[in-house]
Design a protein around this motif. Structure first.
Motif, PDB file in Angstrom:
ATOM      1  N   TYR A  26     -20.370 -48.656 -71.550  1.00 46.75           N
ATOM      2  CA  TYR A  26     -21.722 -48.337 -71.103  1.00 46.75           C
ATOM      3  C   TYR A  26     -21.843 -46.853 -70.800  1.00 46.75           C
ATOM      4  N   LEU A  27     -20.882 -46.307 -70.051  1.00 45.96           N
ATOM      5  CA  LEU A  27     -20.936 -44.887 -69.719  1.00 45.96           C
ATOM      6  C   LEU A  27     -20.799 -44.015 -70.962  1.00 45.96           C
ATOM      7  N   GLN A  28     -19.969 -44.454 -71.912  1.00 41.49           N
ATOM      8  CA  GLN A  28     -19.805 -43.701 -73.151  1.00 41.49           C
ATOM      9  C   GLN A  28     -21.112 -43.690 -73.959  1.00 41.49           C
ATOM     10  N   ALA A  29     -21.764 -44.834 -74.068  1.00 42.36           N
ATOM     11  CA  ALA A  29     -23.030 -44.908 -74.790  1.00 42.36           C
ATOM     12  C   ALA A  29     -24.117 -44.107 -74.079  1.00 42.36           C
ATOM     13  N   GLN A  30     -24.131 -44.159 -72.746  1.00 41.78           N
ATOM     14  CA  GLN A  30     -25.120 -43.402 -71.988  1.00 41.78           C
ATOM     15  C   GLN A  30     -24.925 -41.900 -72.200  1.00 41.78           C
ATOM     16  N   ALA A  31     -23.693 -41.432 -72.191  1.00 47.27           N
ATOM     17  CA  ALA A  31     -23.424 -40.013 -72.421  1.00 47.27           C
ATOM     18  C   ALA A  31     -23.805 -39.613 -73.844  1.00 47.27           C
ATOM     19  N   ARG A  32     -23.555 -40.489 -74.791  1.00 45.46           N
ATOM     20  CA  ARG A  32     -23.905 -40.193 -76.189  1.00 45.46           C
ATOM     21  C   ARG A  32     -25.414 -40.077 -76.356  1.00 45.46           C
ATOM     22  N   TYR A  33     -26.154 -41.014 -75.783  1.00 45.76           N
ATOM     23  CA  TYR A  33     -27.605 -40.971 -75.917  1.00 45.76           C
ATOM     24  C   TYR A  33     -28.211 -39.803 -75.144  1.00 45.76           C
ATOM     25  N   THR A  34     -27.620 -39.431 -74.034  1.00 45.23           N
ATOM     26  CA  THR A  34     -28.092 -38.260 -73.298  1.00 45.23           C
ATOM     27  C   THR A  34     -27.905 -36.995 -74.135  1.00 45.23           C
ATOM     28  N   ALA A  35     -26.753 -36.900 -74.790  1.00 53.17           N
ATOM     29  CA  ALA A  35     -26.505 -35.738 -75.650  1.00 53.17           C
ATOM     30  C   ALA A  35     -27.454 -35.722 -76.838  1.00 53.17           C
ATOM     31  N   LEU A  36     -27.721 -36.901 -77.419  1.00 54.26           N
ATOM     32  CA  LEU A  36     -28.662 -36.950 -78.540  1.00 54.26           C
ATOM     33  C   LEU A  36     -30.078 -36.592 -78.106  1.00 54.26           C
ATOM     34  N   LEU A  37     -30.480 -37.029 -76.909  1.00 47.46           N
ATOM     35  CA  LEU A  37     -31.809 -36.655 -76.404  1.00 47.46           C
ATOM     36  C   LEU A  37     -31.898 -35.155 -76.148  1.00 47.46           C
ATOM     37  N   ALA A  38     -30.822 -34.562 -75.640  1.00 48.01           N
ATOM     38  CA  ALA A  38     -30.822 -33.121 -75.409  1.00 48.01           C
ATOM     39  C   ALA A  38     -30.933 -32.369 -76.729  1.00 48.01           C
ATOM     40  N   LEU A  39     -30.237 -32.853 -77.757  1.00 43.55           N
ATOM     41  CA  LEU A  39     -30.345 -32.217 -79.072  1.00 43.55           C
ATOM     42  C   LEU A  39     -31.739 -32.386 -79.655  1.00 43.55           C
ATOM     43  N   ALA A  40     -32.334 -33.561 -79.471  1.00 43.36           N
ATOM     44  CA  ALA A  40     -33.687 -33.793 -79.977  1.00 43.36           C
ATOM     45  C   ALA A  40     -34.704 -32.927 -79.245  1.00 43.36           C
ATOM     46  N   ASP A  41     -34.520 -32.704 -77.950  1.00 44.85           N
ATOM     47  CA  ASP A  41     -35.426 -31.844 -77.190  1.00 44.85           C
ATOM     48  C   ASP A  41     -35.349 -30.401 -77.655  1.00 44.85           C
ATOM     49  N   LYS A  42     -34.177 -29.981 -78.122  1.00 43.88           N
ATOM     50  CA  LYS A  42     -34.021 -28.615 -78.620  1.00 43.88           C
ATOM     51  C   LYS A  42     -34.561 -28.455 -80.037  1.00 43.88           C
ATOM     52  N   GLY A  43     -34.895 -29.562 -80.676  1.00 44.62           N
ATOM     53  CA  GLY A  43     -35.462 -29.499 -82.006  1.00 44.62           C
ATOM     54  C   GLY A  43     -34.434 -29.578 -83.120  1.00 44.62           C
ATOM     55  N   VAL A  44     -33.229 -29.982 -82.811  1.00 44.52           N
ATOM     56  CA  VAL A  44     -32.190 -30.113 -83.827  1.00 44.52           C
ATOM     57  C   VAL A  44     -32.453 -31.369 -84.641  1.00 44.52           C
ATOM     58  N   ASP A  45     -32.322 -31.253 -85.966  1.00 40.93           N
ATOM     59  CA  ASP A  45     -32.513 -32.407 -86.839  1.00 40.93           C
ATOM     60  C   ASP A  45     -31.310 -33.339 -86.721  1.00 40.93           C
ATOM     61  N   LEU A  46     -31.556 -34.577 -86.310  1.00 39.48           N
ATOM     62  CA  LEU A  46     -30.489 -35.553 -86.137  1.00 39.48           C
ATOM     63  C   LEU A  46     -30.322 -36.366 -87.416  1.00 39.48           C
ATOM     64  N   GLY A  47     -29.147 -36.325 -87.996  1.00 45.66           N
ATOM     65  CA  GLY A  47     -28.880 -37.071 -89.213  1.00 45.66           C
ATOM     66  C   GLY A  47     -28.615 -38.536 -88.916  1.00 45.66           C
TER      67      GLY A  47
END
Length: 121
Positions: A26-47
């Motif tokens: 759970y903590l690993q998935a939460q950290a992964r999704y937090t990092a993906l949200l931070a990348l999406a907020d910066k405007g990085v294209d997520l593959g």
């Protein structure tokens, strides 16, 4: 009261291990999704690779773990020397290992067929 302590500890140990593993995932998935949200907020294209794990690798890993666990259970029960008061030996329980063994073989077959179908299409 001491005669209850050992069975309680033995019965609660697997439950505790499962809870620890589930919390870690759970903590690993939460950290992964937090990092993906931070990348999406910066405007990085997520593959697509960042959003989904490869299914064939997961199935192959689960299959290998289950096959190994099934073979280990079978070997353990065959090697145990003990028996019960009725004269039945513990080594007769080797068939319990067939369930994870067959499940693991099913996972491996599924991973093989998915990989083969991916090569065709």
């Amino acid at each position: 009261m001491d005669f209850l302590l050992i069975p309680v500890v033995v019965m609660l140990a697997p439950v505790l291990i499962v809870l620890i593993v589930l919390r870690y995932r759970y903590l690993q998935a939460q950290a992964r999704y937090t990092a993906l949200l931070a990348l999406a907020d910066k405007g990085v294209d997520l593959g697509a690779q960042l959003l989904e794990p490869p299914a064939a690798d997961v199935q192959r890993r689960h299959g290998l773990v289950l096959v190994g666990g099934g073979l280990g259970l079978m070997a353990m029960f065959l090697a145990l020397p003990g028996g019960s008061d009725s004269g039945l030996a513990v080594s007769r329980l080797w068939g319990i290992g067939l369930l994870p063994l067959a499940t693991g073989l099913g996972y491996l077959a599924s991973a093989y067929l998915d990989r083969r179908d991916g090569m065709r299409g």
